[in-house]
Design a protein around this motif. Structure first.
Motif, PDB file in Angstrom:
ATOM      1  N   ILE A   1       0.832  -1.206   0.000  1.00 50.37           N
ATOM      2  CA  ILE A   1       0.000   0.000   0.000  1.00 50.37           C
ATOM      3  C   ILE A   1       0.866   1.256   0.000  1.00 50.37           C
ATOM      4  O   ILE A   1       0.548   2.246  -0.666  1.00 50.37           O
ATOM      5  CB  ILE A   1      -0.955  -0.013   1.204  1.00 50.37           C
ATOM      6  N   GLY A   2       1.980   1.207   0.729  1.00 48.45           N
ATOM      7  CA  GLY A   2       2.892   2.347   0.750  1.00 48.45           C
ATOM      8  C   GLY A   2       3.487   2.631  -0.612  1.00 48.45           C
ATOM      9  O   GLY A   2       3.540   3.784  -1.055  1.00 48.45           O
ATOM     10  N   LEU A   3       3.928   1.581  -1.309  1.00 50.90           N
ATOM     11  CA  LEU A   3       4.504   1.754  -2.643  1.00 50.90           C
ATOM     12  C   LEU A   3       3.459   2.223  -3.644  1.00 50.90           C
ATOM     13  O   LEU A   3       3.739   3.049  -4.514  1.00 50.90           O
ATOM     14  CB  LEU A   3       5.137   0.442  -3.108  1.00 50.90           C
ATOM     15  N   GLU A   4       2.241   1.699  -3.510  1.00 45.99           N
ATOM     16  CA  GLU A   4       1.162   2.147  -4.403  1.00 45.99           C
ATOM     17  C   GLU A   4       0.863   3.626  -4.170  1.00 45.99           C
ATOM     18  O   GLU A   4       0.698   4.396  -5.126  1.00 45.99           O
ATOM     19  CB  GLU A   4      -0.095   1.317  -4.158  1.00 45.99           C
ATOM     20  N   SER A   5       0.793   4.026  -2.918  1.00 47.44           N
ATOM     21  CA  SER A   5       0.513   5.427  -2.582  1.00 47.44           C
ATOM     22  C   SER A   5       1.649   6.334  -3.017  1.00 47.44           C
ATOM     23  O   SER A   5       1.439   7.516  -3.315  1.00 47.44           O
ATOM     24  CB  SER A   5       0.288   5.570  -1.074  1.00 47.44           C
ATOM     25  N   LEU A   6       2.855   5.792  -3.046  1.00 54.28           N
ATOM     26  CA  LEU A   6       4.028   6.558  -3.459  1.00 54.28           C
ATOM     27  C   LEU A   6       4.001   6.885  -4.951  1.00 54.28           C
ATOM     28  O   LEU A   6       4.582   7.854  -5.408  1.00 54.28           O
ATOM     29  CB  LEU A   6       5.277   5.751  -3.111  1.00 54.28           C
ATOM     30  N   GLY A   7       3.268   6.051  -5.732  1.00 57.59           N
ATOM     31  CA  GLY A   7       3.153   6.302  -7.165  1.00 57.59           C
ATOM     32  C   GLY A   7       3.480   5.115  -8.035  1.00 57.59           C
ATOM     33  O   GLY A   7       3.550   5.246  -9.255  1.00 57.59           O
ATOM     34  N   ILE A   8       3.680   3.925  -7.413  1.00 55.10           N
ATOM     35  CA  ILE A   8       3.992   2.719  -8.178  1.00 55.10           C
ATOM     36  C   ILE A   8       2.721   1.880  -8.320  1.00 55.10           C
ATOM     37  O   ILE A   8       2.125   1.511  -7.305  1.00 55.10           O
ATOM     38  CB  ILE A   8       5.094   1.896  -7.483  1.00 55.10           C
ATOM     39  N   PRO A   9       2.281   1.569  -9.531  1.00 55.64           N
ATOM     40  CA  PRO A   9       1.037   0.809  -9.720  1.00 55.64           C
ATOM     41  C   PRO A   9       1.135  -0.612  -9.146  1.00 55.64           C
ATOM     42  O   PRO A   9       1.783  -1.482  -9.720  1.00 55.64           O
ATOM     43  CB  PRO A   9       0.876   0.765 -11.250  1.00 55.64           C
ATOM     44  N   LEU A  10       0.508  -0.841  -8.003  1.00 53.81           N
ATOM     45  CA  LEU A  10       0.478  -2.152  -7.354  1.00 53.81           C
ATOM     46  C   LEU A  10      -0.940  -2.427  -6.845  1.00 53.81           C
ATOM     47  O   LEU A  10      -1.706  -1.492  -6.591  1.00 53.81           O
ATOM     48  CB  LEU A  10       1.470  -2.191  -6.173  1.00 53.81           C
ATOM     49  N   PRO A  11      -1.313  -3.706  -6.675  1.00 54.75           N
ATOM     50  CA  PRO A  11      -2.690  -4.057  -6.247  1.00 54.75           C
ATOM     51  C   PRO A  11      -2.887  -3.928  -4.743  1.00 54.75           C
ATOM     52  O   PRO A  11      -3.181  -4.905  -4.049  1.00 54.75           O
ATOM     53  CB  PRO A  11      -2.819  -5.509  -6.721  1.00 54.75           C
ATOM     54  N   GLY A  12      -2.746  -2.734  -4.208  1.00 58.64           N
ATOM     55  CA  GLY A  12      -2.858  -2.538  -2.769  1.00 58.64           C
ATOM     56  C   GLY A  12      -4.217  -2.919  -2.223  1.00 58.64           C
ATOM     57  O   GLY A  12      -4.318  -3.526  -1.152  1.00 58.64           O
ATOM     58  N   GLU A  13      -5.274  -2.558  -2.948  1.00 56.68           N
ATOM     59  CA  GLU A  13      -6.622  -2.845  -2.475  1.00 56.68           C
ATOM     60  C   GLU A  13      -6.884  -4.343  -2.410  1.00 56.68           C
ATOM     61  O   GLU A  13      -7.497  -4.841  -1.459  1.00 56.68           O
ATOM     62  CB  GLU A  13      -7.642  -2.173  -3.398  1.00 56.68           C
ATOM     63  N   ILE A  14      -6.407  -5.087  -3.403  1.00 51.93           N
ATOM     64  CA  ILE A  14      -6.603  -6.537  -3.421  1.00 51.93           C
ATOM     65  C   ILE A  14      -5.868  -7.189  -2.253  1.00 51.93           C
ATOM     66  O   ILE A  14      -6.400  -8.080  -1.573  1.00 51.93           O
ATOM     67  CB  ILE A  14      -6.116  -7.131  -4.764  1.00 51.93           C
ATOM     68  N   ILE A  15      -4.638  -6.757  -1.995  1.00 48.55           N
ATOM     69  CA  ILE A  15      -3.869  -7.295  -0.879  1.00 48.55           C
ATOM     70  C   ILE A  15      -4.564  -6.997   0.452  1.00 48.55           C
ATOM     71  O   ILE A  15      -4.647  -7.851   1.340  1.00 48.55           O
ATOM     72  CB  ILE A  15      -2.442  -6.697  -0.865  1.00 48.55           C
ATOM     73  N   LEU A  16      -5.103  -5.789   0.599  1.00 44.58           N
ATOM     74  CA  LEU A  16      -5.766  -5.407   1.841  1.00 44.58           C
ATOM     75  C   LEU A  16      -7.034  -6.225   2.059  1.00 44.58           C
ATOM     76  O   LEU A  16      -7.281  -6.731   3.162  1.00 44.58           O
ATOM     77  CB  LEU A  16      -6.095  -3.911   1.820  1.00 44.58           C
ATOM     78  N   VAL A  17      -7.858  -6.360   1.016  1.00 48.04           N
ATOM     79  CA  VAL A  17      -9.094  -7.135   1.130  1.00 48.04           C
ATOM     80  C   VAL A  17      -8.782  -8.593   1.458  1.00 48.04           C
ATOM     81  O   VAL A  17      -9.419  -9.207   2.319  1.00 48.04           O
ATOM     82  CB  VAL A  17      -9.920  -7.034  -0.177  1.00 48.04           C
ATOM     83  N   SER A  18      -7.798  -9.164   0.781  1.00 51.97           N
ATOM     84  CA  SER A  18      -7.417 -10.560   1.028  1.00 51.97           C
ATOM     85  C   SER A  18      -6.946 -10.760   2.466  1.00 51.97           C
ATOM     86  O   SER A  18      -7.310 -11.736   3.127  1.00 51.97           O
ATOM     87  CB  SER A  18      -6.302 -10.983   0.066  1.00 51.97           C
ATOM     88  N   SER A  19      -6.146  -9.817   2.962  1.00 53.03           N
ATOM     89  CA  SER A  19      -5.608  -9.924   4.325  1.00 53.03           C
ATOM     90  C   SER A  19      -6.717  -9.774   5.363  1.00 53.03           C
ATOM     91  O   SER A  19      -6.710 -10.467   6.394  1.00 53.03           O
ATOM     92  CB  SER A  19      -4.536  -8.868   4.546  1.00 53.03           C
ATOM     93  N   ALA A  20      -7.670  -8.871   5.112  1.00 52.33           N
ATOM     94  CA  ALA A  20      -8.779  -8.690   6.049  1.00 52.33           C
ATOM     95  C   ALA A  20      -9.666  -9.935   6.095  1.00 52.33           C
ATOM     96  O   ALA A  20     -10.133 -10.342   7.172  1.00 52.33           O
ATOM     97  CB  ALA A  20      -9.601  -7.468   5.656  1.00 52.33           C
ATOM     98  N   LEU A  21      -9.902 -10.542   4.944  1.00 52.34           N
ATOM     99  CA  LEU A  21     -10.656 -11.792   4.907  1.00 52.34           C
ATOM    100  C   LEU A  21      -9.918 -12.887   5.663  1.00 52.34           C
ATOM    101  O   LEU A  21     -10.524 -13.674   6.406  1.00 52.34           O
ATOM    102  CB  LEU A  21     -10.881 -12.233   3.454  1.00 52.34           C
ATOM    103  N   LEU A  22      -8.607 -12.929   5.480  1.00 57.25           N
ATOM    104  CA  LEU A  22      -7.782 -13.931   6.165  1.00 57.25           C
ATOM    105  C   LEU A  22      -7.844 -13.726   7.679  1.00 57.25           C
ATOM    106  O   LEU A  22      -7.940 -14.693   8.450  1.00 57.25           O
ATOM    107  CB  LEU A  22      -6.343 -13.830   5.670  1.00 57.25           C
ATOM    108  N   ALA A  23      -7.801 -12.455   8.113  1.00 52.14           N
ATOM    109  CA  ALA A  23      -7.860 -12.150   9.545  1.00 52.14           C
ATOM    110  C   ALA A  23      -9.181 -12.600  10.161  1.00 52.14           C
ATOM    111  O   ALA A  23      -9.230 -13.014  11.329  1.00 52.14           O
ATOM    112  CB  ALA A  23      -7.663 -10.654   9.767  1.00 52.14           C
TER     113      ALA A  23
END
Length: 216
Positions: free
Chosen positions: A23-45
């Motif tokens: 998410i930090g790298l995506e916010s910095l300006g690098i196109p990465l799937p931050g939202e997908i990683i966050l949703v997956s991690s929240a589901l896992l939690a």
């Protein structure tokens, strides 16, 4: 391997670090799937007690705020040449049309563009660097950045986590639907932005052509 299946194989600390980093790298300006990683991690939690949703949300929020702030600093120092360089490296994300659309949003909405940009896949990449390039006062940027980061990262984590708790047995069989929904939302927002960017690029090209025609 399915994102969530892969996350299940790593320690909780690594999940927190991965979420914050992506998410930090995506916010910095690098196109990465931050939202997908966050949703997956929240589901896992929601399905595994080893992952603390509070720590996960805090990691995501910290990544969002810090990444955006670094992007702002880079944009402020790099200026317009930075946007040109990004356009060469990531033409699909930093085309002239996309930049023109984002600039108009910033000129019209100011710090609200930073706040609401957190919820739009493409603008999430632009917000930090572009705010720096346009020299938005840092205190305004910081307020919008912090509030947007907390609401988006913390809110997404909380919603997905509690949905997972309420419907745990259902989500264990169909957890991929959460990812599909996130991808569809991201793709829809990107298509809307791309359409606006294309129109903005056409207008920009037409404006450039007018002085040439007048000179002839």
């Amino acid at each position: 391997m399915h994102v969530q299946e892969w996350l299940e194989t790593v320690p909780a600390v690594a999940v927190y670090a991965l979420v914050g980093l992506v998410i930090g790298l995506e916010s910095l300006g690098i196109p990465l799937p931050g939202e997908i990683i966050l949703v997956s991690s929240a589901l896992l939690a929601s399905q595994h007690g080893e992952i603390d949703p509070v720590v996960l949300g805090a990691s995501a929020t910290a990544g969002a705020i810090i990444g955006d702030s670094i992007g702002y600093a880079i944009g402020r120092k790099g200026g317009r040449p930075l946007l040109a360089w990004l356009g060469n490296k990531f033409p699909k994300h930093f085309s002239e049309g996309h930049i023109a659309t984002a600039e108009r949003s910033f000129e019209k909405w100011g710090m609200w563009a930073v706040f609401f940009g957190r919820f739009v896949a493409l603008l999430r990449i632009f917000a930090g660097p572009l705010a720096g390039v346009l020299r938005m006062p840092y205190w305004k940027f910081l307020i919008a950045n912090v509030l947007g980061g907390i609401l988006w990262a913390g809110g997404t984590t909380a919603v997905i986590y509690y949905v997972g708790i309420v419907a745990e047995s259902w989500l264990k069989r169909f957890s991929w639907l959460g990812l599909v929904a996130a991808v569809l939302v991201g793709l829809t927002s990107m298509l809307v932005i791309k359409r606006k960017a294309k129109k903005a690029q056409q207008v920009h090209q037409a404006e450039q052509a007018q002085p040439v025609a007048a000179a002839e």
